[in-house]
Design an enzyme around this catalytic site. Structure first.
Site, PDB file in Angstrom:
ATOM      1  N   SER A  89      -4.551 -65.318  -1.204  1.00 47.25           N
ATOM      2  CA  SER A  89      -3.737 -64.714  -0.147  1.00 47.25           C
ATOM      3  C   SER A  89      -2.694 -65.687   0.408  1.00 47.25           C
ATOM      4  CB  SER A  89      -4.632 -64.201   0.985  1.00 47.25           C
ATOM      5  OG  SER A  89      -5.297 -65.276   1.605  1.00 47.25           O
ATOM      6  N   ASP A 100      -8.901 -68.607   3.799  1.00 45.92           N
ATOM      7  CA  ASP A 100      -8.996 -69.969   3.254  1.00 45.92           C
ATOM      8  C   ASP A 100      -7.659 -70.321   2.581  1.00 45.92           C
ATOM      9  OD1 ASP A 100      -8.973 -68.374   1.041  1.00 45.92           O
ATOM     10  OD2 ASP A 100     -10.756 -69.224   0.115  1.00 45.92           O
ATOM     11  N   ASP A 102      -6.611 -71.246  -1.163  1.00 47.08           N
ATOM     12  CA  ASP A 102      -7.088 -71.381  -2.534  1.00 47.08           C
ATOM     13  C   ASP A 102      -6.152 -72.330  -3.263  1.00 47.08           C
ATOM     14  OD1 ASP A 102      -9.213 -69.239  -2.470  1.00 47.08           O
ATOM     15  OD2 ASP A 102      -7.461 -68.105  -1.790  1.00 47.08           O
ATOM     16  N   ASP A 154     -10.728 -73.774  -0.969  1.00 46.29           N
ATOM     17  CA  ASP A 154     -11.338 -73.702  -2.293  1.00 46.29           C
ATOM     18  C   ASP A 154     -10.492 -74.568  -3.218  1.00 46.29           C
ATOM     19  OD1 ASP A 154     -13.250 -71.969  -1.422  1.00 46.29           O
ATOM     20  OD2 ASP A 154     -12.405 -70.186  -2.378  1.00 46.29           O
ATOM     21  N   LYS A 215      -4.701 -54.562   2.836  1.00 44.04           N
ATOM     22  CA  LYS A 215      -5.834 -55.486   2.999  1.00 44.04           C
ATOM     23  C   LYS A 215      -6.623 -55.221   4.288  1.00 44.04           C
ATOM     24  CE  LYS A 215      -5.454 -59.899   1.777  1.00 44.04           C
ATOM     25  NZ  LYS A 215      -6.196 -60.347   0.592  1.00 44.04           N
ATOM     26  N   TYR A 224     -12.972 -52.209  -0.919  1.00 47.30           N
ATOM     27  CA  TYR A 224     -12.392 -53.503  -1.313  1.00 47.30           C
ATOM     28  C   TYR A 224     -13.556 -54.387  -1.729  1.00 47.30           C
ATOM     29  CZ  TYR A 224      -9.295 -57.667  -0.634  1.00 47.30           C
ATOM     30  OH  TYR A 224      -8.533 -58.807  -0.784  1.00 47.30           O
TER      31      TYR A 224
HETATM   32  N1  LIG Z   1     -16.461 -65.404  -7.236  1.00 46.52           N
HETATM   33  C1  LIG Z   1     -15.267 -65.589  -7.773  1.00 46.52           C
HETATM   34  N2  LIG Z   1     -15.157 -65.805  -9.097  1.00 46.52           N
HETATM   35  C2  LIG Z   1     -13.961 -65.987  -9.656  1.00 46.52           C
HETATM   36  N3  LIG Z   1     -12.822 -65.986  -8.994  1.00 46.52           N
HETATM   37  C3  LIG Z   1     -12.865 -65.782  -7.716  1.00 46.52           C
HETATM   38  C4  LIG Z   1     -14.081 -65.575  -7.016  1.00 46.52           C
HETATM   39  N4  LIG Z   1     -13.811 -65.417  -5.736  1.00 46.52           N
HETATM   40  C5  LIG Z   1     -12.487 -65.531  -5.626  1.00 46.52           C
HETATM   41  N5  LIG Z   1     -11.907 -65.752  -6.807  1.00 46.52           N
HETATM   42  C6  LIG Z   1     -10.468 -65.944  -7.081  1.00 46.52           C
HETATM   43  O1  LIG Z   1      -9.887 -66.544  -5.980  1.00 46.52           O
HETATM   44  C7  LIG Z   1      -8.857 -65.714  -5.467  1.00 46.52           C
HETATM   45  C8  LIG Z   1      -8.824 -65.793  -3.976  1.00 46.52           C
HETATM   46  O2  LIG Z   1     -10.033 -65.329  -3.443  1.00 46.52           O
HETATM   47  P1  LIG Z   1     -10.322 -65.296  -1.900  1.00 46.52           P
HETATM   48  O3  LIG Z   1     -11.744 -64.881  -1.780  1.00 46.52           O
HETATM   49  O4  LIG Z   1      -9.927 -66.576  -1.274  1.00 46.52           O
HETATM   50  O5  LIG Z   1      -9.470 -64.049  -1.414  1.00 46.52           O
HETATM   51  P2  LIG Z   1      -7.988 -63.949  -0.906  1.00 46.52           P
HETATM   52  O6  LIG Z   1      -7.325 -62.853  -1.652  1.00 46.52           O
HETATM   53  O7  LIG Z   1      -7.322 -65.277  -0.952  1.00 46.52           O
HETATM   54  O8  LIG Z   1      -8.205 -63.437   0.573  1.00 46.52           O
HETATM   55  P3  LIG Z   1      -8.577 -64.304   1.889  1.00 46.52           P
HETATM   56  O9  LIG Z   1      -7.385 -64.163   2.748  1.00 46.52           O
HETATM   57  O10 LIG Z   1      -9.769 -63.628   2.444  1.00 46.52           O
HETATM   58  O11 LIG Z   1      -8.846 -65.714   1.455  1.00 46.52           O
HETATM   59  C9  LIG Z   1      -9.183 -64.338  -5.992  1.00 46.52           C
HETATM   60  O12 LIG Z   1      -8.048 -63.565  -6.086  1.00 46.52           O
HETATM   61  C10 LIG Z   1      -9.764 -64.638  -7.335  1.00 46.52           C
HETATM   62  O13 LIG Z   1      -8.746 -64.858  -8.268  1.00 46.52           O
HETATM   63 MG   LIG Z   2      -8.238 -66.934  -0.140  1.00 47.33          MG
HETATM   64 MG   LIG Z   3     -10.987 -68.425  -1.773  1.00 48.77          MG
END
Ligand SMILES: Nc1ncnc2c1ncn2[C@@H]1O[C@H](COP(=O)(O)OP(=O)(O)OP(=O)(O)O)[C@@H](O)[C@H]1O
Ligand SMILES: [Mg+2]
Ligand SMILES: [Mg+2]
Length: 574
Positions: A89, A100, A102, A154, A215, A224
């Protein structure tokens, strides 16, 4: 000549821009998103930028140290570089205050994943901003999870087959994927996909506001969750992106209305793609329903744009597809009403009715008599397999819909004897009986002031829910879910020798009626569904003529029978 660029594999549906009325609705949408706490403050944004700057410095220092260890000259070691990318995100620009970051750390070929989990982890530990660090080197995608100045991070690492990683490097060239191992390929994929999505939308800011709305809407409507058979973050992002391609000049409010309309009328299983699917240099599978039967089975395929293209909605089942389509239909109605000023954006974001709308529910209860770590492994595994149970249930003649809920519920009990544990196991999870075992509930970490006494053991319980829409015409016929449940038990049990230890790991499927759903599924202040005739009181005593049979024992057997769903509720233990 100034031709407008065509985004996507077809021309646009309409190139008109927003009217004054649409712009007004768009402003109202942004106001509603603000109310929903979708945006963070400038100060928080600045904090994230600074964290990423620090991570970039740490990455360079990391690569430098490893390079020096390999006897490189100072100059060569510095030139080895290293670069931090982001995905998720944050990269898309749709993160909120609780999101978080990423991140992906890209390193040259002489730096190994092992180095990442030792030397880089050490560098992180040396920083005073770090509050927690949890390396998971054995994961499907190896990861370091950490908290940096209060923000979750992450961290993935990918090693490219290059001697140097300059700051100017981008990851768009598919030749960079040559000679990478599977874990590196998986790590790099997230960034490549998000980068491409942003490249493929006509107006990134219009896309972002629409995606922020989706979202909020999708979790609120309980659709979701990739693991449970619904689209996850990447799939929702691509779906919004495709609508932006079809209406390149529309504002986000209009995009949302078209999003629901177009996806409701979409000729599924025709795939949603953002650009032509490409071939590439690797011996890896690219999504192709002409070649692969598995790809033909995808019910609502949404295909990632970066090579190697994959289906991000592999987990959707017939039931979850129906649920998603129902929500698109609701989305069309509500947004139409918003456009005629009969409703507001807040109506779109209203909470789902999952725990009010089915007469019958299955609860899948994964529990562990042991450590939190053991339970995380076991419950995580059962969660990841739940959709297989859904797939089996929905093929049964009497079941019209097996609708999984998107969030498991967690409880931990303290107990001191086997009898207590048995009591908890038998009474947990139903409205009628849950009060009788409240005394065992472990207070949350913040509440608990002292350590548990030494003879206290922990019993961790994760509960997942499946709503059942049962065919009333076949009421006289028995719906026997014995077979799917048993197959599900076997899948979970036989995955590893560890999980076969029924003294520690247990799996129960209970059958519940709507009115006996436990309180945990309702928000504070939410009205429970009540039977018209008899209003139950919270402190109601246990009745001996329970309509729900108790689980047979806390020990697991392979004997699970849930016959006669409409008539005879039962519970089942494994
Ligand atoms: N358990 C998992 N296994 C593999 N890839 C994952 C997993 N969880 C997350 N990801 C990868 O990391 C990306 C980011 O995940 P995340 O959970 O941080 O959600 P986000 O879309 O960034 O929303 P948020 O704003 O809640 O962080 C996902 O789009 C996916 O590609
Ligand atoms: Mg994220
Ligand atoms: Mg993440």
């Amino acid at each position: 000549m100034n031709y407008q660029k065509i985004y996507g594999i077809t021309g646009p549906v309409s190139t008109v821009g927003p009217t004054a009325a649409e712009n007004k609705l768009n402003d109202e949408l942004i106001q509603e998103l603000k109310k929903e706490n979708s945006f963070e403050t400038e100060l928080e944004t600045e904090k994230r930028v600074n964290i990423l700057k620090t991570l970039q410095k740490l990455t360079e220092e990391f690569v430098y140290r490893v390079s020096k260890k390999k006897n490189m000259s100072d100059g060569m070691a510095r030139d080895s570089g290293g670069k931090v990318f982001t995905f998720g995100s944050y990269r898309l620009g749709v993160h909120g205050p609780g999101s978080d970051i990423d991140t992906l750390i890209v390193v040259p070929k002489h730096v190994s994943r092992d180095d990442f989990f030792t030397i880089f982890a050490e560098l992180l530990r040396g920083r005073e901003e770090i509050e927690e660090i949890a390396p998971v080197p054995d994961a499907f995608v190896p990861i370091i999870k950490t908290q940096f100045s209060g923000i979750s991070i992450d961290l993935l690492c990918a090693r490219l087959d290059l001697a140097q990683i300059p700051l100017s490097l981008t990851l768009s060239d598919k030749n960079l994927l040559r000679n990478l191992d599977e874990k590196d390929l998986r790590a790099i994929n997230g960034t490549r996909v998000t980068d491409e999505i942003l490249e493929l939308v006509p107006k990134p800011n219009v896309f972002r506001i629409a995606l922020r709305a989706v979202k909020i809407w999708a979790p609120r409507r309980a659709i979701y969750a990739n693991v449970f058979g619904f689209p996850g973050g990447v799939a929702w992002a691509m779906l919004v992106a495709r609508i932006c391609q079809l209406y390149p000049n529309a504002c986000s409010a209009v995009i949302l209305n078209r999003f629901f309309k177009i996806l409701l009328e979409w000729k599924w299983p025709q795939p949603v793609v953002l650009k032509p699917i490409e071939d590439g240099p690797l011996q890896v599978r690219v999504w192709n329903p002409k070649i692969y039967a598995q790809d033909r089975s995808h019910r609502m395929p949404v295909i990632t744009p970066a090579y190697p293209s994959m289906c991000a909605t592999h987990n959707i089942t017939d039931s979850t597809k129906k649920v998603i389509l129902q929500e698109f239909e609701r989305g069309v109605q509500v947004t139409n009403d918003i456009f005629t000023n009969k409703k507001t954006w807040a109506d779109l974001f209203k909470k789902h009715e999952f725990f009010h709308k089915y007469k019958f529910y299955l609860t899948v209860v994964a529990s562990t008599r042991g450590s939190t770590e053991q339970h995380l492994k076991w419950s995580g595994f059962v969660e990841s397999k739940l959709r297989l149970l859904v797939l089996k249930l929905e093929t049964l003649a009497g079941i019209k819909l097996a609708h999984p809920y998107i969030k498991p519920f967690e409880t931990t009990y303290n107990y001191t004897s086997d009898e207590e544990c048995k009591e908890i196991m038998e009474n947990h999870g139903t409205y009628k009986k849950e009060d009788s075992i409240k005394k065992y509930i472990k207070p949350s970490d913040e509440e608990s002031t002292s350590e548990d006494p030494e003879d206290t053991k922990q019993f961790h319980i994760t509960t997942m829910y499946i709503g059942l829409d049962v065919n009333v015409e076949s009421k006289k016929e028995k719906i026997d879910i014995h077979v799917p449940c048993n197959e599900f038990f076997n899948i979970c049990r036989n995955f590893s020798e560890e999980f076969q230890n029924s003294e520690v790991f247990s799996l129960i499927i209970k059958y519940l009626k709507l009115y006996d759903l436990p309180n945990e599924v309702y928000d504070e202040g939410e009205t429970r569904p009540v039977k018209k005739k008899s209003k139950r009181k919270k402190h109601e005593k246990e009745h001996s003529n329970d309509s729900i049979k108790r689980p047979k024992s806390t020990h697991t057997t392979n004997d699970s029978t849930l016959n006669n769903i409409p008539e005879t509720p039962a519970s089942s233990t494994n």
